[in-house]
Motif scaffolding. Sequence first.
Motif, mmCIF file in Angstrom:
data_model
loop_
_atom_site.group_PDB
_atom_site.id
_atom_site.type_symbol
_atom_site.label_atom_id
_atom_site.label_comp_id
_atom_site.label_asym_id
_atom_site.label_seq_id
_atom_site.Cartn_x
_atom_site.Cartn_y
_atom_site.Cartn_z
ATOM 1 N N GLU A 13 10.119 -0.008 13.986
ATOM 2 C CA GLU A 13 11.219 -0.515 14.815
ATOM 3 C C GLU A 13 12.242 -1.285 13.978
ATOM 4 O O GLU A 13 13.438 -1.241 14.256
ATOM 5 N N GLY A 14 11.755 -1.988 12.952
ATOM 6 C CA GLY A 14 12.643 -2.746 12.079
ATOM 7 C C GLY A 14 13.277 -1.911 10.986
ATOM 8 O O GLY A 14 14.016 -2.425 10.148
ATOM 9 N N LYS A 15 12.971 -0.614 10.971
ATOM 10 C CA LYS A 15 13.511 0.333 9.993
ATOM 11 C C LYS A 15 13.019 0.069 8.571
ATOM 12 O O LYS A 15 13.716 0.311 7.595
ATOM 13 N N TYR A 16 11.762 -0.429 8.459
ATOM 14 C CA TYR A 16 11.153 -0.676 7.152
ATOM 15 C C TYR A 16 10.275 0.485 6.690
ATOM 16 O O TYR A 16 10.059 0.651 5.499
ATOM 17 N N ILE A 17 9.747 1.259 7.653
ATOM 18 C CA ILE A 17 8.933 2.432 7.299
ATOM 19 C C ILE A 17 9.307 3.583 8.225
ATOM 20 O O ILE A 17 9.923 3.381 9.281
ATOM 21 N N ASN A 18 8.911 4.774 7.805
ATOM 22 C CA ASN A 18 9.065 5.962 8.636
ATOM 23 C C ASN A 18 7.724 6.303 9.270
ATOM 24 O O ASN A 18 6.677 6.107 8.653
ATOM 25 N N LEU A 19 7.782 6.789 10.487
ATOM 26 C CA LEU A 19 6.605 7.296 11.171
ATOM 27 C C LEU A 19 6.895 8.720 11.623
ATOM 28 O O LEU A 19 8.033 9.059 11.950
ATOM 29 N N PHE A 20 5.874 9.555 11.614
ATOM 30 C CA PHE A 20 5.976 10.883 12.188
ATOM 31 C C PHE A 20 5.363 10.774 13.581
ATOM 32 O O PHE A 20 4.195 10.401 13.718
ATOM 33 N N ALA A 64 1.582 10.442 12.038
ATOM 34 C CA ALA A 64 1.317 10.095 10.644
ATOM 35 C C ALA A 64 2.192 8.921 10.222
ATOM 36 O O ALA A 64 3.276 8.712 10.760
ATOM 37 N N ILE A 65 1.679 8.161 9.251
ATOM 38 C CA ILE A 65 2.428 7.066 8.627
ATOM 39 C C ILE A 65 3.244 7.693 7.499
ATOM 40 O O ILE A 65 2.732 8.508 6.725
ATOM 41 N N GLY A 66 4.503 7.318 7.403
ATOM 42 C CA GLY A 66 5.376 7.866 6.370
ATOM 43 C C GLY A 66 5.725 6.837 5.304
ATOM 44 O O GLY A 66 5.134 5.751 5.251
ATOM 45 N N ASP A 67 6.674 7.175 4.480
ATOM 46 C CA ASP A 67 7.127 6.316 3.388
ATOM 47 C C ASP A 67 7.896 5.102 3.896
ATOM 48 O O ASP A 67 8.303 5.037 5.049
ATOM 49 N N MET A 68 8.161 4.186 2.954
ATOM 50 C CA MET A 68 9.051 3.070 3.233
ATOM 51 C C MET A 68 10.495 3.560 3.212
ATOM 52 O O MET A 68 10.835 4.482 2.473
ATOM 53 N N THR A 69 11.325 2.914 3.981
ATOM 54 C CA THR A 69 12.759 3.175 3.948
ATOM 55 C C THR A 69 13.377 2.320 2.840
ATOM 56 O O THR A 69 12.693 1.494 2.213
ATOM 57 N N PHE A 70 14.659 2.482 2.628
ATOM 58 C CA PHE A 70 15.356 1.652 1.654
ATOM 59 C C PHE A 70 15.214 0.170 2.023
ATOM 60 O O PHE A 70 14.942 -0.668 1.169
ATOM 61 N N THR A 75 0.829 -1.206 0.000
ATOM 62 C CA THR A 75 0.000 0.000 0.000
ATOM 63 C C THR A 75 0.863 1.256 0.000
ATOM 64 O O THR A 75 0.586 2.209 -0.734
ATOM 65 N N LEU A 76 1.920 1.257 0.788
ATOM 66 C CA LEU A 76 2.822 2.414 0.798
ATOM 67 C C LEU A 76 3.493 2.592 -0.559
ATOM 68 O O LEU A 76 3.621 3.717 -1.051
ATOM 69 N N GLU A 77 3.902 1.498 -1.154
ATOM 70 C CA GLU A 77 4.571 1.569 -2.458
ATOM 71 C C GLU A 77 3.631 2.133 -3.532
ATOM 72 O O GLU A 77 4.075 2.823 -4.450
#
Length: 131
Positions: free
Chosen positions: A50-57, A71-77, A14-16
């Motif tokens: 926590e697993g560094k898969y997505i960003n949160l605000f 807020a829910i943010g984008d995916m990380t690398f 969904t984020l992608e």
Amino acid sequence: MKLDIECVRDILITLEQQPTFVQMSTHEFASLLPQYPINQIIYTCWRLYEGKYINLFLYYPPTQSTPVIRAIGDMTFEGHEFLADIKPKNNWERLSAAFKKGGSASFKAIANVAIDLGTDALKTKLGLSNH
């Protein structure tokens, strides 16, 4: 609460699929995944953060010791890398079938198997497979 690997995959997909930089409230984001209760989405997003898969605000209320998701943010690398391994339907079906048979594993183990499946699929496409 149990970490639902199907919810993990659905959140990342969904984020992608979002056309622009993501900064959605939890309710707005949850509306994109009506098959899950909002508490499951929030829990899963925390684990992915926590697993560094997505960003949160995050917001840090002065009266609380723990932050709240603003807020829910984008995916990380790392999130994009993990999704690349679990997004192909064949890889996902093989992986999820194993867990539907009563298997359980840590998220790290699931990620490692997903990486192996992604590597095998790429080798096959490149004609580098030993099969």
